[in-house]
Design an enzyme around this catalytic site. Sequence first.
Site, mmCIF file in Angstrom:
data_model
loop_
_atom_site.group_PDB
_atom_site.id
_atom_site.type_symbol
_atom_site.label_atom_id
_atom_site.label_comp_id
_atom_site.label_asym_id
_atom_site.label_seq_id
_atom_site.Cartn_x
_atom_site.Cartn_y
_atom_site.Cartn_z
ATOM 1 N N CYS A 115 36.946 44.567 40.422
ATOM 2 C CA CYS A 115 38.367 44.337 41.273
ATOM 3 C C CYS A 115 38.580 44.105 41.858
ATOM 4 O O CYS A 115 37.215 44.039 42.897
ATOM 5 C CB CYS A 115 39.532 45.858 40.781
ATOM 6 S SG CYS A 115 41.013 45.523 40.874
ATOM 7 N N HIS A 148 42.727 46.640 31.493
ATOM 8 C CA HIS A 148 42.054 46.550 33.551
ATOM 9 C C HIS A 148 43.390 45.835 34.164
ATOM 10 O O HIS A 148 44.079 46.896 34.698
ATOM 11 C CB HIS A 148 41.248 45.602 33.775
ATOM 12 C CG HIS A 148 40.860 45.492 35.355
ATOM 13 N ND1 HIS A 148 40.308 46.150 35.602
ATOM 14 C CD2 HIS A 148 41.146 45.683 36.564
ATOM 15 C CE1 HIS A 148 39.773 46.310 37.437
ATOM 16 N NE2 HIS A 148 40.572 45.042 37.477
ATOM 17 N N GLU A 149 44.319 44.535 34.154
ATOM 18 C CA GLU A 149 45.103 44.167 34.371
ATOM 19 C C GLU A 149 46.218 45.120 34.659
ATOM 20 O O GLU A 149 47.361 45.093 35.372
ATOM 21 C CB GLU A 149 44.798 42.525 34.071
ATOM 22 C CG GLU A 149 44.229 42.095 34.188
ATOM 23 C CD GLU A 149 43.483 41.756 35.797
ATOM 24 O OE1 GLU A 149 44.689 41.638 36.744
ATOM 25 O OE2 GLU A 149 42.007 41.732 35.979
ATOM 26 N N HIS A 153 46.912 47.690 36.640
ATOM 27 C CA HIS A 153 47.769 46.935 37.861
ATOM 28 C C HIS A 153 48.795 47.892 37.843
ATOM 29 O O HIS A 153 50.254 47.696 38.952
ATOM 30 C CB HIS A 153 47.096 45.803 38.777
ATOM 31 C CG HIS A 153 45.788 45.851 38.728
ATOM 32 N ND1 HIS A 153 45.831 46.585 40.446
ATOM 33 C CD2 HIS A 153 44.873 45.373 38.473
ATOM 34 C CE1 HIS A 153 44.367 46.507 39.979
ATOM 35 N NE2 HIS A 153 44.085 45.623 39.320
HETATM 36 NI NI NI Z 1 41.524 44.717 39.732
#
Ligand code: NI
Length: 176
Positions: free
Chosen positions: A99, A141-142, A145
């Site tokens: 990341c 993953h994105e 966030h």
């Molecule tokens: Ni990330």
Amino acid sequence: MPIRPVLKMGDPRLLQKSQPVTTFDASLEALVTDMVDTMRALDGAGLAAPQIGVPLRLVIFGVESNPRYPQAEEVPFTVLANPVLTPRGEELEDGWEGCLSVPGMRGLVPRHLHLNYRGVDQRGNAIDRDVSGFHARVVQHECDHLDGILYPMRIRDMRLFGFTDVLFPDDPPPAE
Ligand code: NI
């Protein structure tokens, strides 16, 4: 357009829940442009708006075929606002993640192998895709966030978390 500083783990802004995008105008286009420039400058596979300090439910991602990562699957470049993720099936797969907010490290993270995601692009056009594997991993993953979740928080075995150059001296997997 400027490359924006990317917040690093430890910054409380990375732990906040982001708000829906409600206005699809020139300022959103400008934000997307900054995100694209920042992601490409740092050679990332994706970037979420909160990583540059903007608490909106907006992510970008994309991976072109790259001789540095011959094993990485291509992911089409995508701008995704207000995403809704729906796993297809129960199957999880472990894979290495990095990341831009956790520089220099990689960890092994379980993700849904098959996924549907919906949302809109920066002009409000609908996106509705069924994806698997690395594409599904990048999206998960994105979008994490946007809920204040960083990938180390999903690692099940902390022995499989470490410095990229130690874990992968020759061939590091891409960082998201
Ligand atoms: Ni990330």
